[in-house]
Enzyme design. Structure first.
Site, PDB file in Angstrom:
ATOM      1  N   LYS A  49     -10.052  -0.284  11.142  1.00 44.11           N
ATOM      2  CA  LYS A  49     -10.359  -1.461  10.314  1.00 44.11           C
ATOM      3  C   LYS A  49     -10.720  -2.658  11.191  1.00 44.11           C
ATOM      4  CE  LYS A  49      -7.117  -0.041   6.667  1.00 44.11           C
ATOM      5  NZ  LYS A  49      -7.959   0.487   5.603  1.00 44.11           N
ATOM      6  N   CYS A  54      -4.877   2.824  -3.361  1.00 44.09           N
ATOM      7  CA  CYS A  54      -3.562   3.247  -2.851  1.00 44.09           C
ATOM      8  C   CYS A  54      -2.494   2.211  -3.171  1.00 44.09           C
ATOM      9  CB  CYS A  54      -3.612   3.529  -1.348  1.00 44.09           C
ATOM     10  SG  CYS A  54      -4.677   4.898  -0.948  1.00 44.09           S
ATOM     11  N   ASP A  77       3.362  -4.300   7.552  1.00 41.25           N
ATOM     12  CA  ASP A  77       2.093  -3.578   7.493  1.00 41.25           C
ATOM     13  C   ASP A  77       0.981  -4.579   7.813  1.00 41.25           C
ATOM     14  OD1 ASP A  77      -0.287  -2.410   6.766  1.00 41.25           O
ATOM     15  OD2 ASP A  77       0.442  -1.615   4.858  1.00 41.25           O
ATOM     16  N   HIS A  89       0.869  -1.182   0.000  1.00 40.54           N
ATOM     17  CA  HIS A  89       0.000   0.000   0.000  1.00 40.54           C
ATOM     18  C   HIS A  89       0.909   1.238   0.000  1.00 40.54           C
ATOM     19  CE1 HIS A  89      -2.751   2.950   1.890  1.00 40.54           C
ATOM     20  NE2 HIS A  89      -3.746   2.156   1.586  1.00 40.54           N
ATOM     21  N   GLN A 138      -4.265  -5.035   7.033  1.00 47.08           N
ATOM     22  CA  GLN A 138      -5.296  -5.962   6.542  1.00 47.08           C
ATOM     23  C   GLN A 138      -5.207  -7.333   7.210  1.00 47.08           C
ATOM     24  OE1 GLN A 138      -7.807  -5.030   4.917  1.00 47.08           O
ATOM     25  NE2 GLN A 138      -7.164  -3.123   3.952  1.00 47.08           N
TER      26      GLN A 138
HETATM   27  C1  LIG Z   1      -2.466  -2.704   3.540  1.00 53.02           C
HETATM   28  C2  LIG Z   1      -2.787  -1.316   4.000  1.00 53.02           C
HETATM   29  N1  LIG Z   1      -1.812  -0.571   4.517  1.00 53.02           N
HETATM   30  C3  LIG Z   1      -2.025   0.672   4.957  1.00 53.02           C
HETATM   31  C4  LIG Z   1      -3.266   1.248   4.895  1.00 53.02           C
HETATM   32  C5  LIG Z   1      -3.447   2.634   5.379  1.00 53.02           C
HETATM   33  O1  LIG Z   1      -4.255   2.642   6.509  1.00 53.02           O
HETATM   34  P1  LIG Z   1      -4.684   4.010   7.169  1.00 53.02           P
HETATM   35  O2  LIG Z   1      -5.401   4.798   6.118  1.00 53.02           O
HETATM   36  O3  LIG Z   1      -5.570   3.600   8.295  1.00 53.02           O
HETATM   37  O4  LIG Z   1      -3.439   4.694   7.605  1.00 53.02           O
HETATM   38  C6  LIG Z   1      -4.323   0.516   4.360  1.00 53.02           C
HETATM   39  C7  LIG Z   1      -5.654   1.133   4.235  1.00 53.02           C
HETATM   40  O5  LIG Z   1      -6.469   0.800   3.439  1.00 53.02           O
HETATM   41  C8  LIG Z   1      -4.081  -0.800   3.901  1.00 53.02           C
HETATM   42  O6  LIG Z   1      -5.047  -1.539   3.375  1.00 53.02           O
END
Ligand SMILES: Cc1ncc(COP(=O)(O)O)c(C=O)c1O
Length: 403
Positions: free
Chosen positions: A221, A361, A195, A119, A198
């Site tokens: 989430k 993203c 990360d 992401h 998810q």
């Molecule tokens: C894999 C992953 N990383 C990072 C993020 C970013 O999360 P946040 O917007 O809560 O910072 C997301 C959000 O959709 C995501 O799916």
């Protein structure tokens, strides 16, 4: 044994929107009454700033806030709560790391490795750090089935200083072998930055077994309020890091010329924190613990299996990522021949089916897949097979309209 069909009734948003088929939990989850009530209860009964006042409600707020740190630590099996830094979200966690760790330890010519399935939140900070420092930014590639190309990764990791990857891809759904990848990072001398945005909401997480150096996730989430994020870091690494934001209670002492930083993790929490969101995160963790993260995972796997089967029946629909539900997180992205993803999601919305379309993203990944965007349906504890069937029926309609 949890009766998942009864869970939906504990989320007031579904009563307020009886037609809604919510399949966008990868973007943000819905919140149960218990979490909403915990936040309202904080404001009604003990609203006060934390780590400051000595009066009764200030102490209660501080104790409640710190109790969530313990709970969050236990939720991911960290050694102690001192390894839990509260942030706003995964993105902020990555930026705390980039500023506090990356700027301090990455030097000109060093190698930083990310993956094509990252992401932007765990990609752009490292890309920018490399630009800032004159370091090399390498991106590990993928196999045709949407899994990581471990040979390519192995080559790129040799001598690398930092390795950023997702435990689960937010587009391909690919579940990575985080433990194996952290071991690869360790063997190469690279710090691992996982990360968990998810994965942590959807399955058991044990940072000690995983062997990661850092793990990031977002409360919103996983049933918690917006603004409740976590950065887990191994204590000895957090101790070496510089603060990202300065001022307020992140100091131990301030002189006219110099200041000294507070202990870890408070050093990384400058200013008044999002106390209400953190209180809500505690309630969300309690809620998930009662269900059991193993049961959450099993439920999502069953829904994804149905989704793969039903979507596979729609003509001209291509599922992105592995086709085996055991290798996937609770989401399925797809493209449909000759139909723009925005048209797909707009038509699904007419049937009350909420999905997301766009690049999610993950622009480098979409460029690699040679598609501008995709449509993503994602599930969570309040979804049932009826939701998957509603999605499939609505997609059949889309297919008919577009031919
Ligand atoms: C894999 C992953 N990383 C990072 C993020 C970013 O999360 P946040 O917007 O809560 O910072 C997301 C959000 O959709 C995501 O799916």
């Amino acid at each position: 044994m949890i009766d998942f069909s009864r869970i939906r009734a504990e989320f007031p948003i579904f009563a307020a929107n009886p037609r809604m088929v919510y399949l966008d939990s990868a973007a943000t989850s819905q919140r149960p009454e218990e979490v909403i009530g915990a936040v309202a209860g904080f404001y009604r009964r003990y609203n006060a700033n934390v780590a400051r006042g000595l009066y009764e409600i200030a102490e209660e707020a501080t104790l409640a806030y710190e109790a969530v740190r313990k709970k969050a630590g236990r939720f991911i099996s960290s050694k102690d709560e001192g390894e839990i830094v509260f942030t706003k979200n995964t993105t902020e966690s990555a930026n705390v790391l980039m500023r506090g760790f990356g700027e301090k330890f990455i030097k000109k010519g060093d190698r930083i490795v990310a993956t094509l399935m990252d992401h932007h939140s765990n990609f752009v900070p490292w890309q920018q750090l490399a630009l800032m420092k004159g370091a090399r930014f390498e991106v590990a590639g993928l196999n045709p089935d949407g899994t990581l190309d471990l040979e390519d990764l192995g080559r790129k990791l040799k001598g690398a200083k930092l390795f950023a990857f997702p435990a689960a891809s937010n587009v391909l759904g690919t579940l990575n072998d985080s433990r194996g990848l952290c071991a690869m990072a360790r063997d190469s001398g690279a710090v691992s930055i996982v990360d968990g945005a998810q994965s942590v909401p959807s399955m058991p997480t044990d940072v000690k077994k995983m062997g990661c150096d850092f793990l990031m996730f977002s409360g919103h989430k996983m049933l918690a309020p917006f603004g409740s994020g976590v950065l887990y870091g191994r204590r000895e690494l957090l101790e070496k890091m510089d603060p990202f934001l300065y001022g307020s209670a992140m100091i131990r002492s301030v002189g006219m010329k110099e200041s000294e930083w507070n202990d870890v993790p408070h050093r990384f929490e400058a200013g008044t924190p999002l106390v209400d969101a953190v209180i809500g995160l505690g309630a969300a963790i309690d809620y998930l613990n009662r269900i059991g993260m193993g049961a959450v995972r099993d439920h999502e796997e069953a829904l994804v299996a149905r989704m793969l089967k039903r979507l596979g029946e729609v003509r001209g629909l291509r599922v992105l990522g592995p086709c085996n539900e055991r290798k996937r997180a609770g989401l399925v992205s797809f493209s449909m021949d000759g139909i723009h993803p925005h048209d797909v999601s707009a038509m699904l919305a007419e049937d009350g089916v909420c999905v997301r379309s766009g690049h999610h993203c993950a622009m480098p990944l979409h460029a690699h897949l040679d598609i501008p965007a995709s449509t993503r349906a994602s599930v969570y504890i309040y979804n049932g097979m009826d939701d998957i069937d509603a999605l499939a029926a609505s997609l059949e309609k889309v297919r008919k309209v577009f031919g």
